[in-house]
Enzyme design. Structure first.
Site, PDB file in Angstrom:
ATOM      1  N   GLU A  13      62.501  32.001 -85.881  1.00 28.56           N
ATOM      2  CA  GLU A  13      63.775  32.678 -85.633  1.00 28.56           C
ATOM      3  C   GLU A  13      64.928  31.743 -85.994  1.00 28.56           C
ATOM      4  O   GLU A  13      65.120  30.697 -85.370  1.00 28.56           O
ATOM      5  CB  GLU A  13      63.880  33.079 -84.157  1.00 28.56           C
ATOM      6  N   HIS A  15      62.714  35.503 -88.903  1.00 29.23           N
ATOM      7  CA  HIS A  15      63.594  36.451 -88.226  1.00 29.23           C
ATOM      8  C   HIS A  15      64.883  35.723 -87.842  1.00 29.23           C
ATOM      9  O   HIS A  15      65.143  34.625 -88.275  1.00 29.23           O
ATOM     10  CB  HIS A  15      62.913  37.015 -86.974  1.00 29.23           C
ATOM     11  N   HIS A  40      63.371  43.204 -90.540  1.00 25.94           N
ATOM     12  CA  HIS A  40      64.570  43.884 -90.038  1.00 25.94           C
ATOM     13  C   HIS A  40      65.680  43.702 -91.062  1.00 25.94           C
ATOM     14  O   HIS A  40      66.061  42.567 -91.386  1.00 25.94           O
ATOM     15  CB  HIS A  40      64.997  43.303 -88.687  1.00 25.94           C
ATOM     16  N   GLU A  74      68.686  41.321 -90.720  1.00 28.21           N
ATOM     17  CA  GLU A  74      68.412  39.893 -90.580  1.00 28.21           C
ATOM     18  C   GLU A  74      68.189  39.290 -91.978  1.00 28.21           C
ATOM     19  O   GLU A  74      67.246  38.547 -92.222  1.00 28.21           O
ATOM     20  CB  GLU A  74      67.189  39.673 -89.690  1.00 28.21           C
TER      21      GLU A  74
END
Length: 243
Positions: A213, A160, A53, A56
């Site tokens: 994450e 992420h 993404h 990110e």
């Protein structure tokens, strides 16, 4: 800082430019090179990827910080520093075709229905993105899957943010170690459906995946607490078993 407490680092004065030469494994929608660093022409225990993404991009910065402390001769596991360079340059979650790459993988549950997601700092899932014209339609994903077929990793670590957790349905020793070293909670799943996701694709192909994450923290703090752990993944030094 904890980051500087590590031994055998590249001297601080030498960490400005990237001291590793990438291989090109594909091309983005807008013609940018898709690059992998480290040994990528043979089977690997671990493949590390980040910034699927484009909004990110902390993953690219933190992973680059870790890579630039590693001597080329100590580089053991291949790294993709940016899966989605077009989205990163444009500041978008999607690629240049408006497709969320993490909903475009050729999985059994891929859906043609548009995705609604919540942007950073927003409360409502109201931003619409495409999942692609067909499963695996995007050149970034096609190239990534070809790279995986070449590298045949036992484990993929995908960076992420900003949920702040380590996701591993199998709760493997490696995931437990990452969670312990970073102070992040280890979870079985993130609590919502992700049709066409990279995690689902890996599960369907019996590839172990750890989704890491990053938390909502200043980038300096993330570098301090996460880059040393990434460095050990890159070099393979003192890691627990992989499964």
């Amino acid at each position: 800082m904890r980051y500087e407490s590590q031994q055998n680092l590249v001297p601080l004065a030498k960490r400005g430019p990237m001291n590793h030469t990438p291989q090109r494994y594909g091309t983005s929608v807008r013609g940018l090179p898709l690059e992998v660093y480290g040994p990528a022409d043979q089977p690997a225990d671990i493949l590390i990827i980040t910034t699927m993404h484009g909004d990110e991009s902390d993953g690219t910065v933190v992973l680059s910080e870790a890579m630039r402390t590693v001597d080329p001769q100590d580089f053991k596991h291949p790294v993709v520093l940016c899966v989605n360079p077009d989205g990163t340059l444009q500041g978008t979650r999607c690629n240049a075709n408006g497709v969320d790459l993490n909903r475009n993988l050729p999985t059994a549950n891929w859906s043609a229905q548009s995705l609604l997601y919540r942007g950073h700092g927003q409360r409502e899932r109201a931003i619409e993105l495409s999942t692609g014209s067909s499963p695996g339609s995007e050149p970034e994903n096609k190239a990534l899957l070809e790279l995986i077929a070449r590298v045949q990793p036992k484990t993929i670590v995908s960076l992420h943010g900003p949920i702040g957790c380590v996701e591993d349905p199998e709760f493997t020793p490696l995931a437990k170690w990452v969670a312990q070293e970073t102070g992040l909670p280890l979870v079985e799943n993130i609590g919502y459906e992700t049709p066409g996701s990279f995690g689902t694709w890996c599960a369907e192909h019996n590839i172990h995946i750890i989704t890491w994450e990053f938390p909502v923290e200043p980038i300096t703090q993330i570098i301090d607490s996460h880059a040393p752990v990434l460095r050990r993944l890159i070099t393979g030094h003192d890691l627990p078993e992989l499964a």
